[in-house]
Design an enzyme around this catalytic site. Structure first.
Site, PDB file in Angstrom:
ATOM      1  CD  GLU A   1      -2.984  -1.223   2.208  1.00 57.27           C
ATOM      2  OE1 GLU A   1      -2.746  -0.674   3.290  1.00 57.27           O
ATOM      3  OE2 GLU A   1      -4.071  -1.770   1.932  1.00 57.27           O
TER       4      GLU A   1
ATOM      5  CG  ASP B   1      -7.555  -5.372   4.939  1.00 59.71           C
ATOM      6  OD1 ASP B   1      -7.030  -5.669   6.018  1.00 59.71           O
ATOM      7  OD2 ASP B   1      -7.624  -4.210   4.508  1.00 59.71           O
TER       8      ASP B   1
ATOM      9  CD  GLU C   1      -9.827  -1.184   8.070  1.00 64.56           C
ATOM     10  OE1 GLU C   1      -8.899  -1.789   8.633  1.00 64.56           O
ATOM     11  OE2 GLU C   1      -9.709  -0.662   6.943  1.00 64.56           O
TER      12      GLU C   1
HETATM   13  C1  GCV Z   1      -2.409   0.386   8.457  1.00 57.22           C
HETATM   14  C2  GCV Z   1      -6.030  -2.077   5.553  1.00 57.22           C
HETATM   15  C3  GCV Z   1      -6.426  -0.830   6.296  1.00 57.22           C
HETATM   16  C4  GCV Z   1      -5.245   0.137   6.386  1.00 57.22           C
HETATM   17  C5  GCV Z   1      -4.088  -0.603   7.068  1.00 57.22           C
HETATM   18  C6  GCV Z   1      -3.753  -1.837   6.245  1.00 57.22           C
HETATM   19  C7  GCV Z   1      -2.645  -2.665   6.866  1.00 57.22           C
HETATM   20  O1  GCV Z   1      -5.767  -1.791   4.209  1.00 57.22           O
HETATM   21  O2  GCV Z   1      -7.521  -0.240   5.664  1.00 57.22           O
HETATM   22  O3  GCV Z   1      -5.652   1.239   7.125  1.00 57.22           O
HETATM   23  O4  GCV Z   1      -2.967   0.227   7.164  1.00 57.22           O
HETATM   24  O5  GCV Z   1      -4.895  -2.652   6.157  1.00 57.22           O
HETATM   25  O6  GCV Z   1      -2.960  -3.662   7.489  1.00 57.22           O
HETATM   26  O7  GCV Z   1      -1.487  -2.312   6.724  1.00 57.22           O
END
Ligand code: GCV
Length: 662
Positions: A274, A353, A381
């Site tokens: 990411e 995720d 989340e």
């Molecule tokens: C910390 C998902 C979440 C992100 C998080 C990522 C990860 O994509 O939406 O906020 O980033 O996981 O686990 O690194």
């Protein structure tokens, strides 16, 4: 702690100890902590505590807490517990073990002092039981102070620096964590922005302050670092893990970290994920990257937790051949056996995720030559963001008991997680710690499952209720009510959101509330492919992305066919017609309608049960949950109506029961 909710350590929980006579034998920092806990309880309840055999009364001791080895603030987490001749005895060879033994007695309450118990040995299954905080030091313009945080601001950081005056709260946090078995905390976000990057170097003193507050409870502090640190902080032209200057820079930085924090746990790294930098930029493998950091941590006994969350987050939604679910396995299994002993590969429990339902990641069980840690998400989340009740114990327990090899044979995920169990923390500076007071149950359950992954989660829930709400023997209504509200709440959440393993129907960005096509035409690799005829992702080997073939034979066969695939994962593995009959006998479309109606009804019932518990607990806690139930119900109705309307419009198939769909 003043101002903070006592959570599962209310003063009352110490009454059985505080009214008795205790002898503590041994010395060292964690023995001091044990002594402090018992002494405080005795002041409150009138008992007595003595150290090293000095009698304060002629009465025999009710409780003996004895350190048999050395308390060097580390190792030795096991303890024994026995009761005979009217005395309860806890022994441990390490200070942590004695502390865990004390909390064991607290959990047992009066029963620790009744009857006889033969000698019991208690030891954690997993050596590392860790919480990762996704806390930003400075407020991030999009993610705020805590990325995916739903409990206020950060517990550790405020206005760009460590919360000096609030470190007492951090100590109270450490105490709660030790009482459920957690022994490691990473104090900053894995997405490392500039302010967080500098924690490693010129701001290490602030991390040391936090470590100092957590240490008395046997908790080691870890830091998330950016792979590009030698460039960002050191001014080097490269972060290539095989470059000597880069290695030298990390070695020096780590030496300074250990000078400030001698028991520092190690680094957490999100690389090539990411948008975070990583070894791919230099044509190096993730083993090269992880091993370079492992080597500089090794002399100090530190560990690098290297995350396996590596996938293409810029994929073209038109491209049906790229499957995000495959990514971690494809990237990492070729590297099995190449990681250093103190490099732990940290794998999310599912391949995507943290959706409400995912299969267990096929990576777990496919890397026998690598120490794996399994990561779950306590911060909600995708499971209601601590505005909805969603107790995740049953989900985590299913994951930890899953046996990747040949069904019933072979090791469970809990056993395979040799590198530890990790949860993304759900805690902030909220007075209830977790925003939704009932989300405390997730934190507690994680700690207890990390200690014993095959424990019955419902027994843990009962334990949490007993400690937190201290219902007396006549309060069966309170205990039963809490159990009703929490026990089925994960399945309820699944029912009114995205059932059958489909996932991802959340609003993009913040991930709260429904948006059926929110991620359908996005670059994130998160699609459901609903059309007028059917829905789901074909991940079979025969006709799909081949993901099902990443599992060991027995599971690969189960998942390969819609006929054998478990209903709750059907749409994760297969694209089927709306008229496809589930193993339950219902069609997919009718299941969608039914679960959405049922889910909302279950929230209505839970809200009623909660209302009936008013007067049986602290009014502030009751009011906070009652207020959250209003939002949960509003949101659940929104989910129901959007999902059902979407699928009625797509499919044209009416609800068999003629209920209102818009
Ligand atoms: C910390 C998902 C979440 C992100 C998080 C990522 C990860 O994509 O939406 O906020 O980033 O996981 O686990 O690194």
């Amino acid at each position: 702690m003043q101002g903070a909710d006592p959570a599962w350590l209310p003063d009352e929980a110490f009454r059985p100890i505080g009214t008795r006579h205790t002898l503590i034998r041994g010395s060292g920092p964690l023995v001091d902590t044990v002594h402090g806990e018992v002494a405080e309880a005795c002041v409150r309840f009138g008992g007595s505590v003595s150290r090293d055999g000095t009698l304060v009364s002629c009465e025999p001791y009710d409780l003996v807490l004895e350190l048999t080895g050395t308390d060097d603030g580390d190792c030795g987490e096991a303890f024994t517990f026995e009761r005979g001749d009217g005395r309860t005895t806890v022994t441990a060879s390490g200070g942590s073990g004695l502390l865990y033994g004390l909390f064991h007695v607290v959990r047992l309450g009066d029963t620790a002092f009744q009857g006889s118990y033969g000698r019991e040995e208690h030891r954690p299954e997993s050596a590392v039981r860790m919480l990762d905080h996704w806390d930003n030091v400075a407020v991030h313009p999009v993610m705020g102070q805590v990325e995916r945080g739903y409990a206020g601001g950060s517990l550790f950081w405020e206005d760009g620096r460590a919360r000096g005056e609030l470190l007492g709260r951090v100590r109270a946090y450490g105490r709660l964590l030790a009482a459920c078995g957690i022994n490691a905390v990473a104090v900053n976000n894995v997405n490392v922005h500039e302010a967080e990057a500098r924690l490693l170097t010129d701001r290490i003193r602030e991390v040391a302050e936090i470590a100092g507050a957590l240490r008395p409870y046997g908790i080691r502090t870890h830091l998330s670092v950016t792979f590009a640190a030698p460039m960002v902080l050191g001014g080097l032209p490269t972060a290539d893990p095989l470059d000597e200057a880069v290695r030298g820079w990390w070695a020096e930085a780590s030496a300074r970290v250990y000078a400030a924090i001698p028991d520092f746990g190690g680094y957490v790294v999100k690389a090539d994920s990411e948008g975070q930098p990583g070894p791919f930029a230099y044509g190096r493998s993730h083993a090269d990257g992880a091993n370079m950091l492992a080597a500089v941590l090794e002399p100090y006994g530190g560990t690098v937790h290297w995350r396996a969350f590596v996938y293409d987050h810029r994929q073209d939604w038109r491209d049906r051949t790229t499957d995000r679910a495959r990514a971690a396995y494809d990237h990492f299994t070729p590297l099995d056996g190449e990681f250093a002993d103190n490099a732990v590969l940290q794998v999310k429990h599912g391949p995507m995720d943290f959706q409400v339902r995912e299969p267990v990641s096929p990576l777990i069980g496919a890397m026998p030559g690598t120490r794996l840690a399994v990561e779950v998400q306590a911060t909600q989340e995708y499971t209601g963001q601590q505005r909805h009740v969603c107790w995740l114990g049953p989900m985590w327990s299913e994951v930890l008991r899953f046996r990747p090899h040949d069904g019933a044979d072979g090791a469970s995920v809990g056993e395979l997680a040799r590198g530890g169990l990790v949860a993304v923390s759900n805690v902030g500076d909220d007075p209830f710690w977790t925003g939704h007071p009932l989300a405390q149950a997730n934190l507690y359950t994680f700690g207890r499952l990390a200690w014993q992954p095959d424990a019955d989660p419902r027994r843990i829930l009962d334990e949490w209720i007993g400690l937190t709400f201290a219902p007396g023997p006549d309060d069966t209504r309170l205990h039963a009510g809490l159990r009703t509200v929490l026990d089925g709440s994960w399945r309820t959440y699944e029912k009114y959101t995205a059932p059958l393993g489909v996932g991802w129907m959340v609003q993009p960005g913040h991930h709260y509330g429904p948006s059926v096509d929110g991620y359908e035409y996005s670059p994130w690799g998160t699609y459901h492919f609903a059309d007028r005829d059917g829905i789901g992702v074909d991940r079979s080997v025969a006709t799909g992305t081949g993901y099902a073939g990443q599992y060991a034979k027995a599971w690969a066969e189960v998942y390969e066919s819609p006929e054998t695939c478990p209903d709750e994962l059907l749409l994760f593995f297969h694209h089927v017609s709306y008229g496809h009959t589930l193993r339950s006998g219902k069609t997919v479309i009718q299941h969608m309608y039914d679960t959405h109606f049922e889910g909302v009804e279950e929230v209505e019932e839970a809200r009623e049960v909660w209302a009936s518990l008013a007067g049986l607990m602290d009014p502030a806690r009751h009011a906070r949950v009652a207020e959250r139930f209003e939002e949960q119900l509003r949101s659940a109705r929104e989910w129901r109506d959007q999902i059902n309307s979407y699928f009625l419009r797509k499919s044209g198939v009416p609800d068999a029961h003629g209920r209102r769909i818009y």
